[in-house]
Design a protein around this motif. Structure first.
Motif, PDB file in Angstrom:
ATOM      1  N   HIS A  71       0.839  -1.202   0.000  1.00  0.00           N
ATOM      2  CA  HIS A  71       0.000   0.000   0.000  1.00  0.00           C
ATOM      3  C   HIS A  71       0.874   1.252   0.000  1.00  0.00           C
ATOM      4  CE1 HIS A  71      -2.858   3.046   1.394  1.00  0.00           C
ATOM      5  NE2 HIS A  71      -3.742   2.284   0.788  1.00  0.00           N
ATOM      6  N   GLN A  72       0.444   2.244  -0.770  1.00  0.00           N
ATOM      7  CA  GLN A  72       1.182   3.504  -0.856  1.00  0.00           C
ATOM      8  C   GLN A  72       0.262   4.652  -0.470  1.00  0.00           C
ATOM      9  OE1 GLN A  72       3.147   3.757  -4.706  1.00  0.00           O
ATOM     10  NE2 GLN A  72       3.500   1.555  -4.686  1.00  0.00           N
ATOM     11  N   SER A  73       0.737   5.501   0.417  1.00  0.00           N
ATOM     12  CA  SER A  73      -0.094   6.617   0.882  1.00  0.00           C
ATOM     13  C   SER A  73      -0.437   7.573  -0.264  1.00  0.00           C
ATOM     14  CB  SER A  73       0.606   7.364   2.014  1.00  0.00           C
ATOM     15  OG  SER A  73       1.862   7.836   1.582  1.00  0.00           O
ATOM     16  N   ARG A  74       0.380   7.622  -1.298  1.00  0.00           N
ATOM     17  CA  ARG A  74       0.124   8.548  -2.410  1.00  0.00           C
ATOM     18  C   ARG A  74      -1.115   8.157  -3.220  1.00  0.00           C
ATOM     19  NH1 ARG A  74       2.367   7.241  -7.601  1.00  0.00           N
ATOM     20  NH2 ARG A  74       3.219   5.140  -7.563  1.00  0.00           N
ATOM     21  N   TRP A  75      -1.613   6.932  -3.048  1.00  0.00           N
ATOM     22  CA  TRP A  75      -2.794   6.513  -3.797  1.00  0.00           C
ATOM     23  C   TRP A  75      -3.996   7.391  -3.472  1.00  0.00           C
ATOM     24  CZ3 TRP A  75      -1.906   0.599  -2.823  1.00  0.00           C
ATOM     25  CH2 TRP A  75      -0.929   0.126  -3.707  1.00  0.00           C
ATOM     26  N   PRO A  86      -6.396   0.526   3.426  1.00  0.00           N
ATOM     27  CA  PRO A  86      -5.061   0.665   4.017  1.00  0.00           C
ATOM     28  C   PRO A  86      -4.409  -0.684   4.338  1.00  0.00           C
ATOM     29  CG  PRO A  86      -6.661   2.038   5.164  1.00  0.00           C
ATOM     30  CD  PRO A  86      -7.424   1.159   4.227  1.00  0.00           C
ATOM     31  N   ASN A  87      -3.109  -0.714   4.218  1.00  0.00           N
ATOM     32  CA  ASN A  87      -2.273  -1.824   4.690  1.00  0.00           C
ATOM     33  C   ASN A  87      -2.423  -3.129   3.917  1.00  0.00           C
ATOM     34  OD1 ASN A  87      -1.248  -0.163   6.807  1.00  0.00           O
ATOM     35  ND2 ASN A  87      -3.169  -0.515   7.883  1.00  0.00           N
ATOM     36  N   ILE A  88      -2.991  -3.087   2.712  1.00  0.00           N
ATOM     37  CA  ILE A  88      -3.001  -4.313   1.919  1.00  0.00           C
ATOM     38  C   ILE A  88      -2.301  -4.056   0.593  1.00  0.00           C
ATOM     39  CG2 ILE A  88      -5.147  -5.103   3.000  1.00  0.00           C
ATOM     40  CD1 ILE A  88      -6.485  -4.755   0.223  1.00  0.00           C
TER      41      ILE A  88
END
Length: 172
Positions: free
Chosen positions: A11-15, A46-48
């Motif tokens: 997972h990337q926060s920029r998504w 989140p987190n997958i």
């Protein structure tokens, strides 16, 4: 035929930011046709792990009117694919063989809207099952690195099981 590589990444926060950027562009094109636009799919959980393709779900007043926006959508990089196998949907993809975004549009009241949102909300609320889904996708991507159809088929039973759980959970 060009094979699409099946790849899942952490997972990337920029998504979330990528979703917001596209939301602005799409709203500008569709204007008053668009009622809501949601971030769905694994990049919204989140987190997958996920294929690095942002899925957007739009709710519109009249699905048939969307066809008149195909050229305008192309100007912002989205190729119109019509229903693309799901009656009542208009599907657009961005990025060609290196897809970056999928836009799924449905008319207000279509059950697919509720189903997609319930799936996402259920997975966020149930992180253990979300991790199970993440591991399944990782296994399938390794097993079918160039066979997107088998990758999708491999997720089908899990998704249907979660859809049923999400429906019950949402109604409680």
């Amino acid at each position: 035929m060009i094979l699409r590589k099946v790849e899942v990444v952490p997972h990337q926060s920029r998504w979330a930011d990528m979703f917001e950027e596209e939301k602005k562009k799409i709203k500008k094109v569709l204007q008053n046709q668009l009622i809501h636009l949601y971030h769905i799919g694994s990049t919204a959980i989140p987190n997958i792990k996920a294929k690095p393709v942002i899925d957007l779900l739009g709710e519109v007043g009249n699905i048939k009117s969307i066809d008149s926006f195909n050229q305008s959508m192309l100007e912002i990089g989205y190729e119109a694919k019509g229903e693309n196998g799901i009656p009542g949907r208009r599907f657009f993809m961005k990025g060609g063989n290196n897809r970056t975004h999928h836009l799924h549009l449905f008319e207000r009241g279509n059950d697919e809207i509720k189903r997609h949102l319930a799936f996402k909300e259920y997975m966020i609320a149930h992180p253990v099952e979300a991790k199970d889904y993440s591991r399944l996708k990782e296994r399938l991507a390794l097993q079918f690195p160039t066979d997107i159809d088998s990758y999708i088929q491999g997720k089908d039973a899990f998704i249907k099981k979660i859809d049923e759980k999400a429906k019950t959970w949402k109604n409680n």
